[in-house]
Design a protein around this motif. Structure first.
Motif, PDB file in Angstrom:
ATOM      1  N   GLU A   1       0.875  -1.204  -0.071  1.00 43.55           N
ATOM      2  CA  GLU A   1      -0.014  -0.111   0.038  1.00 43.55           C
ATOM      3  C   GLU A   1       0.778   1.290   0.054  1.00 43.55           C
ATOM      4  OE1 GLU A   1      -2.394  -0.673   3.612  1.00 43.55           O
ATOM      5  OE2 GLU A   1      -3.857  -2.173   2.387  1.00 43.55           O
TER       6      GLU A   1
ATOM      7  N   ASP B   1     -10.428  -5.021   2.619  1.00 42.44           N
ATOM      8  CA  ASP B   1     -10.279  -3.654   1.913  1.00 42.44           C
ATOM      9  C   ASP B   1     -11.382  -2.591   2.177  1.00 42.44           C
ATOM     10  OD1 ASP B   1      -7.936  -4.697   1.062  1.00 42.44           O
ATOM     11  OD2 ASP B   1      -8.925  -5.294  -0.926  1.00 42.44           O
ATOM     12  N   TRP B   2     -12.728  -3.032   2.318  1.00 41.51           N
ATOM     13  CA  TRP B   2     -13.965  -2.367   2.317  1.00 41.51           C
ATOM     14  C   TRP B   2     -13.792  -1.821   3.962  1.00 41.51           C
ATOM     15  CZ3 TRP B   2     -17.692  -6.305   0.131  1.00 41.51           C
ATOM     16  CH2 TRP B   2     -17.410  -6.305  -1.451  1.00 41.51           C
TER      17      TRP B   2
ATOM     18  N   ASP C   1     -10.757   0.749   4.386  1.00 42.56           N
ATOM     19  CA  ASP C   1     -10.884   1.754   3.323  1.00 42.56           C
ATOM     20  C   ASP C   1     -11.925   2.827   4.016  1.00 42.56           C
ATOM     21  OD1 ASP C   1     -10.472   3.141   1.067  1.00 42.56           O
ATOM     22  OD2 ASP C   1     -12.656   2.779   0.583  1.00 42.56           O
ATOM     23  N   SER C   2     -12.878   2.526   4.899  1.00 39.93           N
ATOM     24  CA  SER C   2     -13.819   3.165   5.358  1.00 39.93           C
ATOM     25  C   SER C   2     -13.391   4.264   6.477  1.00 39.93           C
ATOM     26  CB  SER C   2     -14.965   2.405   6.012  1.00 39.93           C
ATOM     27  OG  SER C   2     -14.811   1.667   6.950  1.00 39.93           O
TER      28      SER C   2
END
Length: 242
Positions: free
Chosen positions: A17, A177-178, A181-182
């Motif tokens: 990342e 990821d979800w 990411d939030s």
């Protein structure tokens, strides 16, 4: 005696990342690949499992991180199917650097899912005995993650065709990821993940809209992925400030 299985992998730039370190979802993906290779090495291939009309499904991961590996590092990933009972199989993973120092470890719970009925089924001797794991009647009482009580962050994700794996539902890595990411870039750039407890509850399919909710409480974050009002995945994380 329970057998360990190990493989080495190089962390390539597209695994990392913006921090230069591998993402937690990608690292878990690497560990899952090692478990597949271990299964194949003892003759329990995906094709053999599918011939029974079954599939391995993860219901929970508990991950502890000392340090996430960086691009171009060579890591050794070791796994061992520790024990099982009539309905659950427990597997451990370790990630080591080139000097043998532990970077991360993970404890995972697997079940066998009837692919037609979409229900958990009993362990089949032909699919579990080759691992030489210890049989026990006991069911592990693992701590369950707490989801957000008052979410202060929310993000929606339309499930794409590319999010679906061969099991016909969203690949587990996308939940990581979800969820993270939030939290937003500001949080992720200033915090390092140290512990994650994630529990999978229900599958998500192509075309659905996944809603990621999070709550930040200091260095603790609480997460839930849902479709409509149905929770699909819950997790809690512990971070350190950079």
């Amino acid at each position: 005696m329970v057998q360990e299985f190990s493989e080495s992998q190089r962390i390539v730039y597209y695994d990392t990342e913006i921090t230069g370190c591998v993402g937690i979802g990608k690292l878990v993906d690497m560990m899952m690949l090692i478990s597949e290779d271990h299964s194949a090495s003892v003759g329990v291939t995906n094709e053999k499992v599918q011939s029974y009309g079954l599939g391995w499904v993860v219901t929970q991961h508990i991950v502890d991180i000392t340090r996430l590996p960086k691009a171009n590092e060579i890591v050794k990933i070791t796994t061992k199917a520790e024990n099982y009972n009539p309905f659950f199989c427990y597997r451990n993973f370790w990630v080591y650097d080139e000097n043998g120092k532990e970077l991360a470890k993970m404890h995972s719970v697997f079940v066998l899912m009837d692919q037609t009925k979409r229900k958990i089924t009993r362990m089949q001797p032909e699919l579990i005995e080759p691992f030489e794991a210890e049989y026990t009647k006991k069911i592990e009482r693992l701590p369950l993650p707490k989801g957000p009580t008052v979410p202060d962050k929310k993000q929606e994700y339309k499930v794409r065709f590319m999010d679906i794996d061969a099991n016909q539902h969203v690949n587990n890595v996308h939940y990581f990821d979800w969820m993270l990411d939030s939290l937003g870039a500001d949080f992720l750039k200033t915090h390092t993940l140290k512990h994650m407890n994630i529990q999978y509850k229900q599958e998500i399919y192509y075309g659905q809209t996944a809603i990621s909710e999070a709550q930040v409480d200091g260095v603790n974050t609480y997460h839930k992925i849902r479709v409509d009002d149905n929770p699909n995945c819950v997790a809690e994380c512990l971070w350190t400030n950079n």
